[in-house]
Scaffold this active site. Structure first.
Site, PDB file in Angstrom:
ATOM      1  N   ILE A 105      39.389  73.295  17.447  1.00  0.00           N
ATOM      2  CA  ILE A 105      40.739  73.709  17.852  1.00  0.00           C
ATOM      3  C   ILE A 105      41.776  73.275  16.815  1.00  0.00           C
ATOM      4  O   ILE A 105      42.943  73.070  17.132  1.00  0.00           O
ATOM      5  CB  ILE A 105      41.075  73.184  19.265  1.00  0.00           C
ATOM      6  CG1 ILE A 105      41.021  71.646  19.331  1.00  0.00           C
ATOM      7  CG2 ILE A 105      40.110  73.766  20.284  1.00  0.00           C
ATOM      8  CD1 ILE A 105      41.529  71.080  20.669  1.00  0.00           C
ATOM      9  N   THR A 111      40.775  70.737  14.717  1.00  0.00           N
ATOM     10  CA  THR A 111      40.452  69.324  14.605  1.00  0.00           C
ATOM     11  C   THR A 111      39.518  68.997  13.461  1.00  0.00           C
ATOM     12  O   THR A 111      39.504  67.872  12.975  1.00  0.00           O
ATOM     13  CB  THR A 111      39.774  68.889  15.908  1.00  0.00           C
ATOM     14  OG1 THR A 111      38.898  69.947  16.320  1.00  0.00           O
ATOM     15  CG2 THR A 111      40.798  68.662  16.999  1.00  0.00           C
ATOM     16  N   GLY A 135      35.069  65.328  21.393  1.00  0.00           N
ATOM     17  CA  GLY A 135      34.344  66.380  20.685  1.00  0.00           C
ATOM     18  C   GLY A 135      33.459  65.866  19.570  1.00  0.00           C
ATOM     19  O   GLY A 135      32.269  66.189  19.504  1.00  0.00           O
ATOM     20  N   LEU A 186      34.029  59.866  10.553  1.00  0.00           N
ATOM     21  CA  LEU A 186      33.057  60.840  10.069  1.00  0.00           C
ATOM     22  C   LEU A 186      33.577  61.596   8.850  1.00  0.00           C
ATOM     23  O   LEU A 186      32.801  62.001   7.989  1.00  0.00           O
ATOM     24  CB  LEU A 186      32.700  61.828  11.188  1.00  0.00           C
ATOM     25  CG  LEU A 186      32.007  61.189  12.396  1.00  0.00           C
ATOM     26  CD1 LEU A 186      31.933  62.174  13.550  1.00  0.00           C
ATOM     27  CD2 LEU A 186      30.609  60.699  12.027  1.00  0.00           C
ATOM     28  N   GLN A 207      44.167  64.063  11.998  1.00  0.00           N
ATOM     29  CA  GLN A 207      44.333  63.866  13.441  1.00  0.00           C
ATOM     30  C   GLN A 207      45.373  62.786  13.712  1.00  0.00           C
ATOM     31  O   GLN A 207      46.190  62.908  14.623  1.00  0.00           O
ATOM     32  CB  GLN A 207      42.998  63.481  14.078  1.00  0.00           C
ATOM     33  CG  GLN A 207      42.034  64.632  14.209  1.00  0.00           C
ATOM     34  CD  GLN A 207      42.582  65.708  15.121  1.00  0.00           C
ATOM     35  OE1 GLN A 207      42.790  65.479  16.297  1.00  0.00           O
ATOM     36  NE2 GLN A 207      42.846  66.874  14.570  1.00  0.00           N
ATOM     37  N   LYS A 228      34.078  56.919  17.749  1.00  0.00           N
ATOM     38  CA  LYS A 228      34.841  57.014  18.992  1.00  0.00           C
ATOM     39  C   LYS A 228      35.859  58.148  18.871  1.00  0.00           C
ATOM     40  O   LYS A 228      35.950  58.804  17.845  1.00  0.00           O
ATOM     41  CB  LYS A 228      35.560  55.689  19.280  1.00  0.00           C
ATOM     42  CG  LYS A 228      34.608  54.597  19.748  1.00  0.00           C
ATOM     43  CD  LYS A 228      35.315  53.386  20.330  1.00  0.00           C
ATOM     44  CE  LYS A 228      35.804  52.437  19.294  1.00  0.00           C
ATOM     45  NZ  LYS A 228      35.876  51.031  19.759  1.00  0.00           N
ATOM     46  N   GLY A 229      36.620  58.344  19.928  1.00  0.00           N
ATOM     47  CA  GLY A 229      37.631  59.396  19.907  1.00  0.00           C
ATOM     48  C   GLY A 229      38.768  59.047  18.965  1.00  0.00           C
ATOM     49  O   GLY A 229      39.153  57.882  18.837  1.00  0.00           O
ATOM     50  N   GLY A 250      41.533  61.863  18.127  1.00  0.00           N
ATOM     51  CA  GLY A 250      42.676  62.767  18.192  1.00  0.00           C
ATOM     52  C   GLY A 250      43.860  62.253  18.974  1.00  0.00           C
ATOM     53  O   GLY A 250      44.999  62.313  18.515  1.00  0.00           O
ATOM     54  N   GLU A 251      43.604  61.761  20.171  1.00  0.00           N
ATOM     55  CA  GLU A 251      44.719  61.459  21.064  1.00  0.00           C
ATOM     56  C   GLU A 251      45.325  60.078  20.830  1.00  0.00           C
ATOM     57  O   GLU A 251      46.472  59.837  21.176  1.00  0.00           O
ATOM     58  CB  GLU A 251      44.251  61.607  22.513  1.00  0.00           C
ATOM     59  CG  GLU A 251      43.895  63.062  22.812  1.00  0.00           C
ATOM     60  CD  GLU A 251      43.163  63.251  24.114  1.00  0.00           C
ATOM     61  OE1 GLU A 251      42.199  62.496  24.365  1.00  0.00           O
ATOM     62  OE2 GLU A 251      43.540  64.142  24.890  1.00  0.00           O
TER      63      GLU A 251
HETATM   64 MO1  MOS Z   1      42.878  67.067  25.657  1.00  0.00          MO
HETATM   65  S1  MOS Z   1      44.665  66.825  26.647  1.00  0.00           S
HETATM   66  O1  MOS Z   1      41.727  66.585  26.815  1.00  0.00           O
HETATM   67  O2  MOS Z   1      42.799  68.561  25.026  1.00  0.00           O
END
Ligand code: MOS
Length: 737
Positions: A475, A477, A518, A624, A632, A695-696, A698-699
């Site tokens: 998306i 990312t 993701g 990665l 991000q 780990k994550g 983006g947010e």
């Molecule tokens: Mo996110 S707000 O889970 O795209």
């Protein structure tokens, strides 16, 4: 052949550090980059499909009530009009994303202003739009005096929380305490690509090009809504122009295009207008948050309170999880955390980038700044003194936590301690250049780490090139890049030798893009498939997976070496990797951490606040791809600037309609708002997080960032504000006399 990895314990094998290609972590450019920047990557609405009709949604011009009739004959004679679709399912609310079902919705009932109620289909877009404007709709609208619109005065339910010890007592005996209440306004995901779908029905199977984040769930939702089997549907979303949560579940354009295509036996395209995107797509709830912090003489927390009120439509279960990282970020044995959900009639509230922490962390971190001032402790030091040894409520250990490193290394890189003009205890209003006050602020970042089940197929072809196939989305990312790198690393190939194909439900189903899961989820599925292939390559060479070395298409082992294509000898190897998160999350608290530092200037006459520079330091497991990870973070910090200074959904208090429903009035930061941003990535391997130790990302970049700016505004000009965004009117009102 399918291979499964269920992760029930930390994966300490750390395989990606032992392989030979050494491409993991490298700033590999996105293979889709040129197509995207030259405009040749097709987005959902951009497929040239013969005989495609155009649909435009008609939306409710009232807030709550019932549609009693739709008079198709009012537009059927207009040029080009093919049909008016007034199917009951058109009024359905958008799906939240991870349920397999479409949301239940009483037919014809309207719960918010602007809710879709019908679709007009015509030969071309202009004809459809014109007819949509002229369609006569009969409805019965409830008296506005009976419709709850204000979250403060609406009925609410508790969503639970944590109660431990006696917070009121802790506040009383504390050496220093703060009791402050913050307000944040609603946010829109505001993705660049509007929601769009083209549906085609051949009598047997429905093919839908759509702009969606999580195809595995979306196909289930669409099948449920249409009464089809998943096998009767193919969803395609190889390129998605941003989602940020708004495309986690199917929304009205996908449902409407599908219903119309099946009814009319002809392809139908539906694209939401920008106004419709803001009006119908999920909003982030506004919040009211009370923070109570109590500490001893040394700034050690003895009490921690965070209570929040958020809102949603009646019947919706999603409640912005504002307290998510407050549950574990700081110590304090007396705790009171509670979330309540008010029922009001605005569009559905749902996930918008970093649901929960995006607004919860700024309030917490702004309150920590107030406490630091009261206790006369440097804000970085205050946080360092309050890192709990284990989860303060559940008692679970932390997996890997680089919070202290982010605070310290971020401070060093930003020049926090030097401070320049500001040695010793921090005081506001210390530096002025012309009419601009200048100051600095910092805040912590935290976001829970999520992983999801995911599958991916990897084909190693006789010419020693590989193909990765999964319904995972990119998306914006960098999924194409990082999945290519994982396969290239594991198979010992140059990245260009790996083709990644995404966004097609005919491929093995992955996690989709949501919750920052993701990369670690889909990446782990590719990893699992490649681990199997590595073992099979080793077997061809007569050795073991541990003994074989794969690099640049050459296999080497003790006593031998052969180009991979010769070793394959005309064979193609195929593996489907299946990654399943195990019970490991019951044993650990896994999260990503960070720290933000900002320098802002505030105009003494206009109250305008501008970010001069900003730095984010983050620890989120293995990186990665240095380039996509950094991007991000830059995106997240940019969201932080919007949340701090400009972004707010503004609702009319009389009928609840969204007043600022375009990008001229809903202000996302643009280039002029975003200065030089610095990103520092702290090296980390988290074996709990995923088999690839990632780990994550983006947010995390917006979980707290707005508070660094708010705290810098205070440090600059002395305006201590309690409402985000901090627009000039609020700053002016908050300036000391
Ligand atoms: Mo996110 S707000 O889970 O795209």
């Amino acid at each position: 052949m399918s291979v499964r990895l269920k992760q029930d314990k930390p994966d300490t094998r750390n395989i990606l550090d032992k392989t030979q290609q050494k491409v993991i972590g490298k700033p590999v450019s996105r293979p889709d980059g040129i197509a995207k920047t030259t405009g040749t990557a097709p987005y959902a609405a951009e497929y040239a499909i013969e005989n495609c009709a155009e649909g435009v949604l008609v939306t409710a011009p009232f807030t709550r009530g019932e549609v009693t009739g739709i008079d198709a004959s009012s537009v059927m004679d207009m040029p080009g009009v093919i049909a008016v679709i007034d199917d009951d399912r058109l009024t359905a609310r958008p799906a939240q994303g991870t349920a397999a079902k479409a949301p239940a919705q009483p037919a014809r009932k309207v719960g918010y202003f602007g809710q879709p109620i019908a679709l007009v289909v015509a030969e071309n877009f202009e004809q459809a739009r014109d007819a949509a404007r002229h369609l006569k709709v009969q409805y019965r609208a409830d008296a506005l005096s009976d419709v709850p619109l204000d979250p403060e005065n609406a009925g609410a339910e508790s969503q639970g929380g944590t109660r431990q010890g006696d917070l009121a007592h802790a506040m009383k005996i504390a050496a220093h305490n703060v009791d402050v209440t913050y307000r944040t306004h609603g946010h829109s995901s505001a993705a660049m690509e509007p929601h769009a779908a083209i549906a085609q029905w051949d009598g047997q199977r429905l093919t839908v090009h759509a702009s969606l984040q999580m195809l595995k769930f979306n196909i289930a939702e669409l099948a449920d809504c249409l009464g089809l089997e998943e096998d009767d549907i193919r969803l395609l979303a190889p390129y998605v122009g941003g989602g940020f949560g708004s495309k986690l579940g199917i929304s009205q354009e996908t449902v409407a295009a599908s219903i119309a295509a099946m009814a009319l036996q002809r392809p139908v395209r539906v694209v939401l207008s920008r106004q419709q995107v803001l009006q119908c797509v999920m909003r982030r709830s506004e919040t009211r948050q009370r923070l109570r912090l109590a500490c001893d003489e040394d700034g050690r927390l003895i009490g921690f309170g965070h209570e929040a009120r958020v809102s949603n439509l009646p019947g919706e279960s999603f409640a912005e999880p504002v307290l998510q990282s407050s549950e574990f970020l700081y110590a304090g044995e007396n705790r009171h955390l509670e979330l309540e959900l008010a029922r009001i009639h605005r569009m559905t509230a749902g996930s918008v980038r970093a649901p929960g922490e995006a607004v919860g962390m700024p309030a917490l971190e702004a309150a920590m700044d107030v406490l630091a001032e009261k206790a006369d402790i440097d804000p970085v030091e205050l946080r360092l003194r309050n890192l709990p040894e284990k989860h303060p409520a559940s008692g679970l250990p932390f997996s890997s936590r680089k919070y202290a490193e982010c605070l310290q290394e971020g401070a060093r890189a930003f020049g926090w301690e030097k401070g320049g003009w500001q040695k010793g205890p921090r005081r506001p209003r210390q530096k002025k250049e012309g009419e601009w006050w200048i100051g600095t602020g910092m805040a912590g970042a935290a976001r829970v780490h999520n992983v999801m089940e995911a599958k991916a197929r990897v084909l190693l072809q006789p010419d020693a090139t590989a193909v990765v196939q999964t319904d995972m989305t990119d998306i914006g990312t960098g999924s194409y890049a990082i999945l290519r790198q994982v396969a290239a690393e594991m198979l010992g190939l140059e990245p260009e030798k790996v083709l990644v194909e995404l966004g097609d439900t005919d491929f093995p189903r992955a996690s989709g893009s949501g919750g920052s899961w993701g990369a670690s989820s889909a990446g782990s599925a590719v990893f699992v498939a490649c681990e199997d292939l590595r073992g099979r390559i080793a077997k061809l060479a007569g050795t073991s997976a541990e003994e074989i070395s794969l690099k640049d298409g050459i296999a080497s082992w003790h006593g031998g070496s052969l180009p991979l294509d010769q070793l394959l000898d005309g064979k193609q190897l195929e593996a489907e990797g299946h990654y399943q998160p195990g019970d490991i999350t019951d044993d650990f608290t896994a999260a990503g951490y960070g720290a933000f530092f900002a320098e802002v200037r505030v105009n003494d006459f206009t109250g305008e606040a501008r970010v001069n520079r900003m730095l984010g330091a983050f620890g989120f497991g293995r990186v990665l791809n240095e380039k996509t990870a950094r991007s991000q973070c830059l995106g997240g910090i940019t969201w932080s600037i919007g949340a701090a200074l400009t972004e707010a959904l503004l609702f009319d208090p009389v009928d609840g309609h969204l007043a600022n429903c375009d990008l001229a009035e809903y202000h996302v930061p643009v280039h002029r708002d975003v200065p030089d941003l610095d990103v520092l990535m702290i090296e980390e391997r988290d074996p709990v997080a995923s088999p690839i130790q990632a780990k994550g990302i983006g947010e995390l970049g917006m979980c707290g960032g707005a508070a660094a700016i708010a705290n810098a505004i205070y440090n600059a000009c002395g305006a201590r504000l309690f409402e985000f965004p901090m627009t000039p009117d609020k700053v002016l009102a908050g300036l000391p006399d």
